[in-house]
Design a protein around this motif. Structure first.
Motif, PDB file in Angstrom:
ATOM      1  N   MET A 273       0.835  -1.202   0.000  1.00 21.38           N
ATOM      2  CA  MET A 273       0.000   0.000   0.000  1.00 21.38           C
ATOM      3  C   MET A 273       0.871   1.254   0.000  1.00 21.38           C
ATOM      4  O   MET A 273       1.939   1.287   0.589  1.00 21.38           O
ATOM      5  N   LEU A 274       0.366   2.290  -0.667  1.00 20.52           N
ATOM      6  CA  LEU A 274       1.109   3.545  -0.752  1.00 20.52           C
ATOM      7  C   LEU A 274       0.906   4.374   0.514  1.00 20.52           C
ATOM      8  O   LEU A 274      -0.136   4.307   1.152  1.00 20.52           O
ATOM      9  N   LYS A 275       1.928   5.161   0.829  1.00 21.45           N
ATOM     10  CA  LYS A 275       1.836   6.024   2.001  1.00 21.45           C
ATOM     11  C   LYS A 275       1.148   7.332   1.592  1.00 21.45           C
ATOM     12  O   LYS A 275       1.511   7.939   0.580  1.00 21.45           O
ATOM     13  N   ILE A 276       0.183   7.747   2.365  1.00 18.80           N
ATOM     14  CA  ILE A 276      -0.533   8.995   2.075  1.00 18.80           C
ATOM     15  C   ILE A 276       0.130  10.137   2.837  1.00 18.80           C
ATOM     16  O   ILE A 276       0.331  10.049   4.050  1.00 18.80           O
ATOM     17  N   ILE A 277       0.517  11.171   2.099  1.00 21.31           N
ATOM     18  CA  ILE A 277       1.140  12.313   2.762  1.00 21.31           C
ATOM     19  C   ILE A 277       0.054  13.283   3.247  1.00 21.31           C
ATOM     20  O   ILE A 277      -1.034  13.349   2.688  1.00 21.31           O
ATOM     21  N   THR A 278       0.379  13.989   4.311  1.00 17.53           N
ATOM     22  CA  THR A 278      -0.645  14.817   4.946  1.00 17.53           C
ATOM     23  C   THR A 278      -0.215  16.287   5.000  1.00 17.53           C
ATOM     24  O   THR A 278       0.970  16.615   4.952  1.00 17.53           O
ATOM     25  N   HIS A 279      -1.218  17.126   5.073  1.00 20.80           N
ATOM     26  CA  HIS A 279      -1.063  18.559   5.280  1.00 20.80           C
ATOM     27  C   HIS A 279      -0.251  18.783   6.550  1.00 20.80           C
ATOM     28  O   HIS A 279      -0.539  18.125   7.553  1.00 20.80           O
ATOM     29  N   PRO A 280       0.762  19.649   6.582  1.00 23.06           N
ATOM     30  CA  PRO A 280       1.163  20.666   5.599  1.00 23.06           C
ATOM     31  C   PRO A 280       2.356  20.286   4.706  1.00 23.06           C
ATOM     32  O   PRO A 280       3.176  21.143   4.420  1.00 23.06           O
ATOM     33  N   ASN A 281       2.465  19.077   4.247  1.00 25.19           N
ATOM     34  CA  ASN A 281       3.552  18.712   3.321  1.00 25.19           C
ATOM     35  C   ASN A 281       3.477  19.591   2.055  1.00 25.19           C
ATOM     36  O   ASN A 281       2.416  19.689   1.442  1.00 25.19           O
ATOM     37  N   PRO A 282       4.610  20.238   1.666  1.00 27.37           N
ATOM     38  CA  PRO A 282       4.565  21.167   0.518  1.00 27.37           C
ATOM     39  C   PRO A 282       4.196  20.505  -0.818  1.00 27.37           C
ATOM     40  O   PRO A 282       3.748  21.198  -1.743  1.00 27.37           O
ATOM     41  N   ILE A 283       4.365  19.197  -0.931  1.00 28.61           N
ATOM     42  CA  ILE A 283       3.979  18.491  -2.173  1.00 28.61           C
ATOM     43  C   ILE A 283       2.491  18.731  -2.465  1.00 28.61           C
ATOM     44  O   ILE A 283       2.085  18.857  -3.619  1.00 28.61           O
ATOM     45  N   LEU A 284       1.705  18.823  -1.417  1.00 28.21           N
ATOM     46  CA  LEU A 284       0.255  19.020  -1.582  1.00 28.21           C
ATOM     47  C   LEU A 284      -0.083  20.407  -2.131  1.00 28.21           C
ATOM     48  O   LEU A 284      -1.214  20.643  -2.557  1.00 28.21           O
ATOM     49  N   ARG A 285       0.892  21.320  -2.095  1.00 27.44           N
ATOM     50  CA  ARG A 285       0.648  22.703  -2.512  1.00 27.44           C
ATOM     51  C   ARG A 285       1.207  23.028  -3.893  1.00 27.44           C
ATOM     52  O   ARG A 285       1.074  24.161  -4.369  1.00 27.44           O
ATOM     53  N   LYS A 286       1.869  22.046  -4.527  1.00 31.24           N
ATOM     54  CA  LYS A 286       2.430  22.289  -5.860  1.00 31.24           C
ATOM     55  C   LYS A 286       1.383  22.060  -6.937  1.00 31.24           C
ATOM     56  O   LYS A 286       0.488  21.235  -6.767  1.00 31.24           O
ATOM     57  N   ARG A 287       1.556  22.780  -8.067  1.00 27.77           N
ATOM     58  CA  ARG A 287       0.727  22.485  -9.224  1.00 27.77           C
ATOM     59  C   ARG A 287       1.326  21.277  -9.929  1.00 27.77           C
ATOM     60  O   ARG A 287       2.516  21.242 -10.229  1.00 27.77           O
ATOM     61  N   SER A 288       0.515  20.259 -10.184  1.00 30.39           N
ATOM     62  CA  SER A 288       1.007  19.028 -10.790  1.00 30.39           C
ATOM     63  C   SER A 288       1.082  19.139 -12.309  1.00 30.39           C
ATOM     64  O   SER A 288       0.378  19.940 -12.921  1.00 30.39           O
ATOM     65  N   GLN A 289       1.966  18.328 -12.881  1.00 30.06           N
ATOM     66  CA  GLN A 289       2.205  18.333 -14.325  1.00 30.06           C
ATOM     67  C   GLN A 289       1.362  17.269 -15.020  1.00 30.06           C
ATOM     68  O   GLN A 289       1.068  16.217 -14.441  1.00 30.06           O
ATOM     69  N   ASN A 290       1.012  17.526 -16.279  1.00 30.83           N
ATOM     70  CA  ASN A 290       0.286  16.532 -17.068  1.00 30.83           C
ATOM     71  C   ASN A 290       1.062  15.222 -17.152  1.00 30.83           C
ATOM     72  O   ASN A 290       2.295  15.227 -17.167  1.00 30.83           O
ATOM     73  N   VAL A 291       0.333  14.124 -17.246  1.00 31.71           N
ATOM     74  CA  VAL A 291       0.936  12.822 -17.501  1.00 31.71           C
ATOM     75  C   VAL A 291       1.232  12.760 -18.997  1.00 31.71           C
ATOM     76  O   VAL A 291       0.330  12.945 -19.829  1.00 31.71           O
ATOM     77  N   ALA A 292       2.497  12.515 -19.341  1.00 32.73           N
ATOM     78  CA  ALA A 292       2.896  12.518 -20.749  1.00 32.73           C
ATOM     79  C   ALA A 292       2.574  11.178 -21.411  1.00 32.73           C
ATOM     80  O   ALA A 292       2.129  11.126 -22.554  1.00 32.73           O
ATOM     81  N   ASP A 293       2.784  10.086 -20.687  1.00 32.71           N
ATOM     82  CA  ASP A 293       2.605   8.759 -21.284  1.00 32.71           C
ATOM     83  C   ASP A 293       1.824   7.851 -20.334  1.00 32.71           C
ATOM     84  O   ASP A 293       2.389   7.252 -19.421  1.00 32.71           O
TER      85      ASP A 293
END
Ligand code: CO
Length: 152
Positions: A1-21
């Motif tokens: 199972m994947l680990k869920i990151i929680t607020h206030p981790n800065p990853i949650l505040r970034k704009r995500s990039q399109n999936v290319a493939d």
């Protein structure tokens, strides 16, 4: 199972990039892992930033609907909005009322890389808006009123 990151981790505040493939090994491996993690945590949606990946992908599992939504674009939104309660696996034990569009139309790629168009309303439309916000670094606590802690 994947680990869920929680607020206030800065990853949650970034704009995500399109999936290319979509068909890459990385994405094809990630999709079932995210679906499994969402079900295990009894969530109705899980976005890639929540498991530490800033890519535009989320899964939805609600009633008989299991959707993989990649590079979503909400192309139509109802004028009508409604308030309802939301929570988030990345913000444990907090709930609040969030106003969302009642219905919408979203275009996206599915797990096979095929373009889909989906009309959604009610809870499904709400989940799609909540998860799309995650891809833009927005959390429901930014929009919620009457935020409350649930103490067990
Ligand atoms: Co969330």
């Amino acid at each position: 199972m994947l680990k869920i990151i929680t607020h206030p981790n800065p990853i949650l505040r970034k704009r995500s990039q399109n999936v290319a493939d979509v068909l890459s090994d990385k994405i094809q491996k990630l999709i079932p892992e995210m679906m499994e993690t969402m079900k295990a945590k009894e969530g109705v949606g899980l976005a890639a930033p929540q498991i530490g990946q800033n890519i535009r992908l989320f899964v939805v599992g609600y009633k008989d609907k299991n959707l993989v939504i990649i590079n979503p674009k909400i192309i139509k939104k109802s004028l009508l909005k409604e308030w309802d309660e939301e929570g988030c696996l990345s913000i444990p034990n907090k709930y609040g009322q969030v106003k969302r569009h009642k219905s919408l139309t979203v275009k996206y790629l599915n797990e096979g890389g095929q373009e889909q168009t989906l009309k959604a309303s009610g809870l499904l439309a709400r989940v799609i808006q909540h998860e799309t916000d995650h891809l833009d670094g927005i959390l429901f606590i930014d929009k919620a009123k009457n935020l409350a802690d649930i103490l067990y």
